[in-house]
Design a protein around this motif. Sequence first.
Motif, PDB file in Angstrom:
ATOM      1  N   ALA A  46      35.882  15.117 -60.485  1.00 26.28           N
ATOM      2  CA  ALA A  46      36.994  15.869 -59.889  1.00 26.28           C
ATOM      3  C   ALA A  46      37.931  16.387 -60.967  1.00 26.28           C
ATOM      4  CB  ALA A  46      37.751  15.001 -58.896  1.00 26.28           C
ATOM      5  N   PHE A  47      38.154  15.602 -62.012  1.00 26.89           N
ATOM      6  CA  PHE A  47      38.974  16.072 -63.130  1.00 26.89           C
ATOM      7  C   PHE A  47      38.298  17.239 -63.838  1.00 26.89           C
ATOM      8  CE2 PHE A  47      40.154  15.960 -67.642  1.00 26.89           C
ATOM      9  CZ  PHE A  47      41.526  16.149 -67.528  1.00 26.89           C
ATOM     10  N   GLY A  48      36.972  17.146 -64.003  1.00 21.61           N
ATOM     11  CA  GLY A  48      36.236  18.244 -64.634  1.00 21.61           C
ATOM     12  C   GLY A  48      36.301  19.520 -63.807  1.00 21.61           C
ATOM     13  N   ILE A  49      36.191  19.401 -62.497  1.00 19.38           N
ATOM     14  CA  ILE A  49      36.296  20.579 -61.626  1.00 19.38           C
ATOM     15  C   ILE A  49      37.691  21.171 -61.710  1.00 19.38           C
ATOM     16  CG2 ILE A  49      36.299  21.337 -59.221  1.00 19.38           C
ATOM     17  CD1 ILE A  49      34.033  19.306 -58.736  1.00 19.38           C
ATOM     18  N   THR A  50      38.696  20.313 -61.703  1.00 20.38           N
ATOM     19  CA  THR A  50      40.079  20.785 -61.805  1.00 20.38           C
ATOM     20  C   THR A  50      40.320  21.485 -63.131  1.00 20.38           C
ATOM     21  OG1 THR A  50      40.777  18.924 -60.424  1.00 20.38           O
ATOM     22  CG2 THR A  50      42.489  20.048 -61.668  1.00 20.38           C
ATOM     23  N   LEU A  51      39.821  20.906 -64.217  1.00 21.50           N
ATOM     24  CA  LEU A  51      39.961  21.519 -65.531  1.00 21.50           C
ATOM     25  C   LEU A  51      39.225  22.850 -65.602  1.00 21.50           C
ATOM     26  CD1 LEU A  51      41.173  21.009 -68.343  1.00 21.50           C
ATOM     27  CD2 LEU A  51      38.992  19.965 -68.963  1.00 21.50           C
ATOM     28  N   PHE A  52      38.032  22.911 -65.024  1.00 28.58           N
ATOM     29  CA  PHE A  52      37.269  24.159 -64.996  1.00 28.58           C
ATOM     30  C   PHE A  52      38.031  25.255 -64.239  1.00 28.58           C
ATOM     31  CE2 PHE A  52      34.317  26.867 -62.585  1.00 28.58           C
ATOM     32  CZ  PHE A  52      33.703  27.531 -63.639  1.00 28.58           C
ATOM     33  N   LEU A  53      38.582  24.892 -63.075  1.00 29.91           N
ATOM     34  CA  LEU A  53      39.334  25.890 -62.298  1.00 29.91           C
ATOM     35  C   LEU A  53      40.601  26.322 -63.025  1.00 29.91           C
ATOM     36  CD1 LEU A  53      38.907  24.413 -58.715  1.00 29.91           C
ATOM     37  CD2 LEU A  53      37.812  26.459 -59.673  1.00 29.91           C
ATOM     38  N   TYR A  54      41.230  25.402 -63.721  1.00 32.46           N
ATOM     39  CA  TYR A  54      42.423  25.748 -64.500  1.00 32.46           C
ATOM     40  C   TYR A  54      42.076  26.722 -65.612  1.00 32.46           C
ATOM     41  CZ  TYR A  54      46.230  25.146 -67.847  1.00 32.46           C
ATOM     42  OH  TYR A  54      47.247  25.369 -68.732  1.00 32.46           O
ATOM     43  N   THR A  68      50.534  28.713 -68.505  1.00 31.84           N
ATOM     44  CA  THR A  68      51.397  27.701 -69.096  1.00 31.84           C
ATOM     45  C   THR A  68      51.737  26.640 -68.055  1.00 31.84           C
ATOM     46  OG1 THR A  68      53.341  29.020 -68.565  1.00 31.84           O
ATOM     47  CG2 THR A  68      52.415  29.301 -70.769  1.00 31.84           C
ATOM     48  N   LEU A  69      51.772  25.430 -68.528  1.00 31.59           N
ATOM     49  CA  LEU A  69      51.989  24.305 -67.626  1.00 31.59           C
ATOM     50  C   LEU A  69      53.466  24.181 -67.260  1.00 31.59           C
ATOM     51  CD1 LEU A  69      49.640  21.699 -69.309  1.00 31.59           C
ATOM     52  CD2 LEU A  69      49.245  22.955 -67.213  1.00 31.59           C
ATOM     53  N   SER A  70      53.688  24.146 -65.972  1.00 31.80           N
ATOM     54  CA  SER A  70      55.030  23.922 -65.441  1.00 31.80           C
ATOM     55  C   SER A  70      54.909  22.907 -64.310  1.00 31.80           C
ATOM     56  CB  SER A  70      55.628  25.242 -64.935  1.00 31.80           C
ATOM     57  OG  SER A  70      54.884  25.719 -63.836  1.00 31.80           O
ATOM     58  N   GLN A  71      56.014  22.589 -63.703  1.00 31.36           N
ATOM     59  CA  GLN A  71      55.996  21.610 -62.616  1.00 31.36           C
ATOM     60  C   GLN A  71      55.128  22.102 -61.458  1.00 31.36           C
ATOM     61  OE1 GLN A  71      57.188  18.650 -62.918  1.00 31.36           O
ATOM     62  NE2 GLN A  71      56.712  17.966 -60.865  1.00 31.36           N
ATOM     63  N   ALA A 101      50.020  21.933 -58.414  1.00 30.87           N
ATOM     64  CA  ALA A 101      48.829  22.621 -57.909  1.00 30.87           C
ATOM     65  C   ALA A 101      47.554  21.960 -58.432  1.00 30.87           C
ATOM     66  CB  ALA A 101      48.867  24.088 -58.315  1.00 30.87           C
ATOM     67  N   LEU A 102      47.542  21.596 -59.722  1.00 30.27           N
ATOM     68  CA  LEU A 102      46.374  20.919 -60.283  1.00 30.27           C
ATOM     69  C   LEU A 102      46.161  19.557 -59.626  1.00 30.27           C
ATOM     70  CD1 LEU A 102      46.771  21.776 -64.073  1.00 30.27           C
ATOM     71  CD2 LEU A 102      45.098  22.704 -62.471  1.00 30.27           C
ATOM     72  N   TRP A 141      39.288  17.641 -54.300  1.00 32.19           N
ATOM     73  CA  TRP A 141      37.917  17.427 -54.713  1.00 32.19           C
ATOM     74  C   TRP A 141      37.519  15.957 -54.770  1.00 32.19           C
ATOM     75  CZ3 TRP A 141      34.099  20.668 -54.632  1.00 32.19           C
ATOM     76  CH2 TRP A 141      34.373  22.014 -54.678  1.00 32.19           C
ATOM     77  N   LEU A 142      38.476  15.055 -54.967  1.00 28.76           N
ATOM     78  CA  LEU A 142      38.137  13.645 -55.133  1.00 28.76           C
ATOM     79  C   LEU A 142      37.363  13.060 -53.952  1.00 28.76           C
ATOM     80  CD1 LEU A 142      38.410  11.212 -57.053  1.00 28.76           C
ATOM     81  CD2 LEU A 142      40.469  10.600 -55.773  1.00 28.76           C
TER      82      LEU A 142
END
Length: 182
Positions: free
Chosen positions: A28-36, A43-46, A51-52, A59-60
Amino acid sequence: MARFYFLLWQKWALYVTLSSLGFAGIIAFGITLFLYMKEGSVTLSQDVYQALWHIFLFWLPLVWSVTLLLALFLSLKRVFNQCLNGYTFKLLQCMKKENSETIEVVGYGDIKRVWRKWLLLLIWLVGAQMVLALVGVELFIKHTALFDWFSIYLLYVFVLVAGYFSFILLSSRCRLVRVKRC
């Protein structure tokens, strides 16, 4: 003998829980990273973190349902040849002979036939628990929908409980498995 089954179930439940959730979390982390990254690595914000996190939480459970099956298969190999409280599960080479040899080093190819029977036993036990839970919910708690109370997490608890009883029934349901003293 009851202590053997409880210790076996305890080790099995811990392994299934950690491996299935670990695999699911990584995937699930890999899918989230791929979508990101696919969206351009903004740029990362709150709001992006939130959303991530929601994507990860979406996905989990989906991935967990698949990794649970994988963990169940992988965990069955670990059940054999563990001496717990003076007893152990032994896997026999052939079910047609009276004095069949035991397999000392159990591989994944050896447990395929046992796994199919054990999985069907697990499914029947989980189904029986669901029927009992449905009757209990309908008698004591009034819901508008029939399966309003049901979730994947409750299903996982049912699988864990059924796992205990499946180990007790495994040697009688499958002729390749014997409980022997060690």
